[in-house]
Motif scaffolding. Sequence first.
Motif, short mmCIF file in Angstrom:
data_model
loop_
_atom_site.label_atom_id
_atom_site.label_comp_id
_atom_site.label_asym_id
_atom_site.label_seq_id
_atom_site.Cartn_x
_atom_site.Cartn_y
_atom_site.Cartn_z
N ASP A 105 1.38 -1.28 0.11
CA ASP A 105 -0.24 -0.23 0.20
C ASP A 105 0.64 1.17 -0.33
O ASP A 105 0.53 1.96 -0.20
CB ASP A 105 -0.55 -0.15 0.78
N ASN A 108 2.03 2.00 -3.65
CA ASN A 108 0.90 2.64 -4.74
C ASN A 108 0.97 3.80 -4.06
O ASN A 108 1.14 4.74 -4.40
CB ASN A 108 0.06 2.33 -3.62
N SER A 142 -5.56 -4.65 -3.99
CA SER A 142 -4.22 -3.16 -3.68
C SER A 142 -4.14 -3.88 -4.95
O SER A 142 -3.33 -2.38 -5.56
CB SER A 142 -3.85 -3.28 -2.55
N ILE A 145 -5.73 -1.49 -7.48
CA ILE A 145 -5.15 -0.56 -8.06
C ILE A 145 -4.23 0.01 -8.10
O ILE A 145 -4.32 0.72 -9.37
CB ILE A 145 -5.01 0.27 -6.35
N THR A 146 -3.02 -0.85 -8.14
CA THR A 146 -1.55 -0.95 -8.86
C THR A 146 -1.95 -1.08 -10.29
O THR A 146 -1.81 0.19 -10.86
CB THR A 146 -0.37 -1.78 -8.61
N SER A 149 -3.70 2.20 -11.80
CA SER A 149 -2.39 3.24 -12.09
C SER A 149 -2.08 3.40 -12.47
O SER A 149 -1.02 3.71 -13.69
CB SER A 149 -1.95 2.82 -10.25
#
Length: 162
Positions: A105, A108, A142, A145-146, A149
């Motif tokens: 996290d 990130n 997570s 999310i990566t 991104s």
Amino acid sequence: MLTKNAKLEGYPAKGYLLKGTQLYYNSKYREALDNFAVANDLAINSKNIAQQISIKHYIGLLKNVSDEKKEALAIFQDNLDFITKNDYQKKDQRQYLKSLFALADSYNKNRILDSAEVVHQRGITASLNHPDKYLYPWFLLSHGITSVSYTHLRAHETRHDL
């Protein structure tokens, strides 16, 4: 208060750690830090490694809340390095997984996506090997999310290349 002067294993540091944790989850960050500081001194004096790892973890989380992302990242890296070098992940699998997740996290948050990806893979594998799949859904979230991104970063780079 019950354990303040106790000579029990893990106490009184555990009391301060638990109180700090609850204060953290209730967004009382200054009070949480005060309790973690007392717990840390007591844990160091009693040479309680498990408590020291947990306290450091929560201090890293407090750094994230106070937008000190680089400092938090350094704390999570140090904590995981210590756990790994001392083969502590076998002694406390849950803390190991929490440390992996916090590090991923933090990568990130610091936009170090390649490192986040590596740690996510470690976390997903380790959580799947845990008896109750501890933190597995959080690692997947997570990791997503990566991935998003990365996609946005690549799209942004592509537009600048045109």
